[in-house]
Design a protein around this motif. Structure first.
Motif, PDB file in Angstrom:
ATOM      1  N   ASP A  11       0.844  -1.203   0.000  1.00  0.00           N
ATOM      2  CA  ASP A  11       0.000   0.000   0.000  1.00  0.00           C
ATOM      3  C   ASP A  11       0.879   1.252   0.000  1.00  0.00           C
ATOM      4  OD1 ASP A  11      -2.544  -1.388   0.283  1.00  0.00           O
ATOM      5  OD2 ASP A  11      -1.978  -1.806   2.353  1.00  0.00           O
ATOM      6  N   ARG A  49      -4.743  -3.519  10.822  1.00  0.00           N
ATOM      7  CA  ARG A  49      -6.123  -3.007  10.900  1.00  0.00           C
ATOM      8  C   ARG A  49      -6.545  -2.740  12.348  1.00  0.00           C
ATOM      9  NH1 ARG A  49      -9.843  -7.103   8.046  1.00  0.00           N
ATOM     10  NH2 ARG A  49      -8.163  -6.929   6.519  1.00  0.00           N
ATOM     11  N   SER A 118      -0.979  -5.888   5.110  1.00  0.00           N
ATOM     12  CA  SER A 118      -2.379  -6.033   4.683  1.00  0.00           C
ATOM     13  C   SER A 118      -2.787  -7.474   4.435  1.00  0.00           C
ATOM     14  CB  SER A 118      -2.610  -5.232   3.404  1.00  0.00           C
ATOM     15  OG  SER A 118      -3.902  -5.517   2.911  1.00  0.00           O
ATOM     16  N   ASN A 120      -5.305  -8.026   2.771  1.00  0.00           N
ATOM     17  CA  ASN A 120      -5.876  -7.947   1.419  1.00  0.00           C
ATOM     18  C   ASN A 120      -4.805  -7.993   0.325  1.00  0.00           C
ATOM     19  OD1 ASN A 120      -8.794  -7.437   2.033  1.00  0.00           O
ATOM     20  ND2 ASN A 120      -7.952  -5.659   3.097  1.00  0.00           N
TER      21      ASN A 120
HETATM   22  C1  BG6 Z   1      -0.847  -1.569   5.492  1.00  0.00           C
HETATM   23  C2  BG6 Z   1      -1.446  -0.191   5.382  1.00  0.00           C
HETATM   24  O1  BG6 Z   1      -0.201  -1.875   4.297  1.00  0.00           O
HETATM   25  O2  BG6 Z   1      -1.866  -2.541   5.745  1.00  0.00           O
HETATM   26  C3  BG6 Z   1      -2.293   0.124   6.610  1.00  0.00           C
HETATM   27  O3  BG6 Z   1      -0.409   0.764   5.252  1.00  0.00           O
HETATM   28  C4  BG6 Z   1      -3.327  -0.984   6.821  1.00  0.00           C
HETATM   29  O4  BG6 Z   1      -2.912   1.372   6.415  1.00  0.00           O
HETATM   30  C5  BG6 Z   1      -2.645  -2.336   6.924  1.00  0.00           C
HETATM   31  O5  BG6 Z   1      -4.087  -0.742   8.005  1.00  0.00           O
HETATM   32  C6  BG6 Z   1      -3.613  -3.485   7.091  1.00  0.00           C
HETATM   33  O6  BG6 Z   1      -4.349  -3.623   5.916  1.00  0.00           O
HETATM   34  P1  BG6 Z   1      -5.679  -4.484   5.753  1.00  0.00           P
HETATM   35  O7  BG6 Z   1      -5.910  -4.466   4.258  1.00  0.00           O
HETATM   36  O8  BG6 Z   1      -5.349  -5.879   6.261  1.00  0.00           O
HETATM   37  O9  BG6 Z   1      -6.740  -3.836   6.549  1.00  0.00           O
END
Ligand code: BG6
Ligand code: MG
Length: 218
Positions: A11, A49, A118, A120
């Motif tokens: 990200d 998160r 993340s 995601n």
């Molecule tokens: C990081 C972001 O890469 O991932 C954060 O910089 C984010 O802002 C974190 O909270 C967790 O991401 P996700 O997609 O699992 O909520």
């Protein structure tokens, strides 16, 4: 050749999803009466998160207003909104010169890793059609401590079968640069010198990345 691996954050480095995280946290903040501005948002970058939610609640003096289940619900609702924003991601959303950099690394037999907080990340890399470039993607739930702890970068180097001194880490967040530095890799910060002056090198955008990487690995 000294460097044998490059470990990317996702990200804000590979694509501009950092702005979608901001939009989704800001929306949640409005619902629970906590203002999130861009400066505060910098401190959320790179942070998981649930830890981000904790920081937001502390900012609004509301950390004792919710039990763990309610906190999970809040984080879930932020994630649902965030994931709906991801729907619009296409390969056109890869940041400038990232594909060229990944191609150059492949041609040069340099290993490529992803160390993103993340959950995601695989979805995003699939949408961007970049997943096949990565030799290793660390699952953040498999490391004990999140950024700024170095765990995820250390785990990524281990999975790539490289020594930390053979790796370069790339990050856009303050916490992420601390994590790279603590892992003893060379850190490249992408963004503003004012947030990232603890990085070994700071580039204002990914546009400059390919030339920097070429110089470092040749
Ligand atoms: C990081 C972001 O890469 O991932 C954060 O910089 C984010 O802002 C974190 O909270 C967790 O991401 P996700 O997609 O699992 O909520
Ligand atoms: Mg980031």
């Amino acid at each position: 050749m000294r460097y044998k691996g490059v470990i990317f954050d996702l990200d804000g480095v590979i694509t501009d999803t950092a702005q979608y995280h901001y939009v989704a946290w800001k929306d949640l903040g409005i619902k629970i009466g906590i203002d999130i501005d861009e400066e505060f948002n910098e401190s959320l970058k790179g942070i998981s998160r649930l830890e981000s939610l904790e920081k937001i609640l502390i900012r609004g003096n509301k950390e004792n207003d919710y039990n763990n289940l309610q906190k999970e619900d809040l984080a879930k609702s932020k994630n649902e909104y965030y994931v709906s924003l991801l729907d619009r991601l296409t390969p056109n959303d890869v940041l400038e010169n990232i594909v060229e950099t990944l191609n150059y690394l492949k041609e040069s037999n340099i290993k490529i890793g992803l160390a993103s907080a993340s959950k995601n990340a695989p979805t995003i890399l699939n949408k961007l059609q970049l997943i096949d470039y990565f030799d290793v993607i660390v699952d953040p739930s498999q490391v004990e401590r999140g950024k700024p702890s170095p765990d995820i970068f250390l785990e990524c180097a281990k999975m790539l079968d490289l020594n930390v001194k053979e790796c370069i880490g790339i990050e856009d967040s303050e916490a992420g640069v601390v994590a790279i530095n603590e892992s003893n890799m060379l850190s490249i910060g992408i963004g503003s010198e004012s947030n990232l002056n603890h990085a070994n090198m700071v580039l204002s955008s990914t546009k400059e990345l390919i030339q920097t990487i070429k110089t470092l690995i040749s």
